[in-house]
Design a protein around this motif. Sequence first.
Motif, mmCIF file in Angstrom:
data_model
loop_
_atom_site.group_PDB
_atom_site.id
_atom_site.type_symbol
_atom_site.label_atom_id
_atom_site.label_comp_id
_atom_site.label_asym_id
_atom_site.label_seq_id
_atom_site.Cartn_x
_atom_site.Cartn_y
_atom_site.Cartn_z
ATOM 1 N N TYR A 80 -2.676 2.240 -13.084
ATOM 2 C CA TYR A 80 -2.353 1.183 -12.117
ATOM 3 C C TYR A 80 -2.105 -0.133 -12.847
ATOM 4 C CZ TYR A 80 -2.297 -1.340 -7.719
ATOM 5 O OH TYR A 80 -1.899 -2.093 -6.639
ATOM 6 N N ALA A 81 -2.887 -0.370 -13.894
ATOM 7 C CA ALA A 81 -2.713 -1.601 -14.677
ATOM 8 C C ALA A 81 -1.305 -1.699 -15.257
ATOM 9 C CB ALA A 81 -3.758 -1.676 -15.786
ATOM 10 N N ILE A 82 -0.737 -0.568 -15.631
ATOM 11 C CA ILE A 82 0.624 -0.575 -16.181
ATOM 12 C C ILE A 82 1.610 -1.153 -15.170
ATOM 13 C CG2 ILE A 82 2.519 0.916 -16.940
ATOM 14 C CD1 ILE A 82 0.373 2.776 -18.167
ATOM 15 N N THR A 83 1.437 -0.809 -13.884
ATOM 16 C CA THR A 83 2.344 -1.343 -12.858
ATOM 17 C C THR A 83 2.156 -2.847 -12.698
ATOM 18 O OG1 THR A 83 0.845 -1.002 -10.955
ATOM 19 C CG2 THR A 83 2.196 0.861 -11.640
ATOM 20 N N VAL A 84 0.914 -3.314 -12.819
ATOM 21 C CA VAL A 84 0.654 -4.754 -12.697
ATOM 22 C C VAL A 84 1.270 -5.502 -13.880
ATOM 23 C CG1 VAL A 84 -1.118 -6.538 -12.520
ATOM 24 C CG2 VAL A 84 -1.457 -4.325 -11.385
ATOM 25 N N VAL A 85 1.140 -4.949 -15.078
ATOM 26 C CA VAL A 85 1.747 -5.579 -16.259
ATOM 27 C C VAL A 85 3.255 -5.698 -16.069
ATOM 28 C CG1 VAL A 85 2.204 -5.313 -18.730
ATOM 29 C CG2 VAL A 85 -0.084 -4.863 -17.833
ATOM 30 N N SER A 86 3.860 -4.695 -15.468
ATOM 31 C CA SER A 86 5.298 -4.741 -15.214
ATOM 32 C C SER A 86 5.652 -5.902 -14.291
ATOM 33 C CB SER A 86 5.759 -3.414 -14.599
ATOM 34 O OG SER A 86 7.123 -3.461 -14.259
ATOM 35 N N GLN A 87 4.831 -6.117 -13.265
ATOM 36 C CA GLN A 87 5.062 -7.234 -12.342
ATOM 37 C C GLN A 87 4.902 -8.572 -13.059
ATOM 38 O OE1 GLN A 87 6.199 -6.504 -9.330
ATOM 39 N NE2 GLN A 87 5.941 -4.348 -9.846
ATOM 40 N N ILE A 88 3.890 -8.666 -13.910
ATOM 41 C CA ILE A 88 3.670 -9.898 -14.671
ATOM 42 C C ILE A 88 4.860 -10.171 -15.582
ATOM 43 C CG2 ILE A 88 2.242 -10.952 -16.478
ATOM 44 C CD1 ILE A 88 -0.130 -9.373 -15.219
ATOM 45 N N ASP A 89 5.326 -9.143 -16.272
ATOM 46 C CA ASP A 89 6.476 -9.289 -17.155
ATOM 47 C C ASP A 89 7.702 -9.770 -16.375
ATOM 48 O OD1 ASP A 89 4.979 -8.497 -19.327
ATOM 49 O OD2 ASP A 89 5.751 -6.431 -19.343
ATOM 50 N N SER A 90 7.848 -9.281 -15.150
ATOM 51 C CA SER A 90 8.985 -9.696 -14.323
ATOM 52 C C SER A 90 8.894 -11.177 -13.981
ATOM 53 C CB SER A 90 9.047 -8.865 -13.040
ATOM 54 O OG SER A 90 9.294 -7.512 -13.326
ATOM 55 N N LEU A 91 7.697 -11.633 -13.639
ATOM 56 C CA LEU A 91 7.507 -13.058 -13.338
ATOM 57 C C LEU A 91 7.831 -13.913 -14.556
ATOM 58 C CD1 LEU A 91 4.234 -13.488 -11.228
ATOM 59 C CD2 LEU A 91 6.560 -14.117 -10.583
ATOM 60 N N ILE A 92 7.340 -13.513 -15.707
ATOM 61 C CA ILE A 92 7.570 -14.284 -16.934
ATOM 62 C C ILE A 92 9.051 -14.294 -17.285
ATOM 63 C CG2 ILE A 92 7.099 -14.364 -19.415
ATOM 64 C CD1 ILE A 92 4.283 -13.284 -18.779
ATOM 65 N N SER A 93 9.728 -13.172 -17.047
ATOM 66 C CA SER A 93 11.148 -13.071 -17.403
ATOM 67 C C SER A 93 12.023 -13.997 -16.575
ATOM 68 C CB SER A 93 11.627 -11.623 -17.247
ATOM 69 O OG SER A 93 11.759 -11.263 -15.881
ATOM 70 N N ILE A 94 11.548 -14.416 -15.389
ATOM 71 C CA ILE A 94 12.347 -15.325 -14.562
ATOM 72 C C ILE A 94 11.867 -16.765 -14.678
ATOM 73 C CG2 ILE A 94 13.092 -13.534 -12.951
ATOM 74 C CD1 ILE A 94 10.955 -14.541 -10.987
#
Length: 214
Positions: A80-94
Amino acid sequence: MKISVVMGILFCSTMFGCGRQSDERFIFFLHNRFLEEHELNESHPEFGRTEYNEILEEFEKSGFKVISEKRNGNVNAREYAITVVSQIDSLISIGTEPEKITIVGTSKGGYIAQYVSTLANNPELNFVFVASFNNSDLDNLPAINYCGRILTIFEKTDPFGVSAVERKERSTCIISHFKEVELNTGLGHGFLFQPLKDWIEPTIQWAHGNYELN
């Protein structure tokens, strides 16, 4: 189920501007195991109902964009943490600065947050681990490696009410800020079922970048 910002759509949208920095601050909230396995209106036999929506509202009232969902079933914490990291990465990328992102987890949610800390490996992110450390974790969960600005909150009358300093000292990532808050509400593990000021207020301060805690 309440989802303040739907998980999985943190890409270019009217809510999150593409490629530009924002003053908005974000909280990812990860709830406890009991709510994962029960409905919102169900009560724990000892601690009562998990006041999930009320907790989210406290964060929202303090000006945060809250990203959360009610998990269902006994999810694997690391996966589940992997999915959260993906969301965080998306926020940082924008354009969101990592220091404006805080991951808050209570009980099992705190363990998921610890895996997020490990996998994201970003010393600029903020984390609040609530009632989610036991001394046996050092042997049972050796893969966890704290990384980021870490606040731990625990309750004196809770079996998980112990200091995580040793975990911090065994971690190899940069931890520029680390603080612990020990509560004494007498509620045992049940303190995290409610949006008590005892843990909500230091969490909000930490998420606002107040690492000294007033």
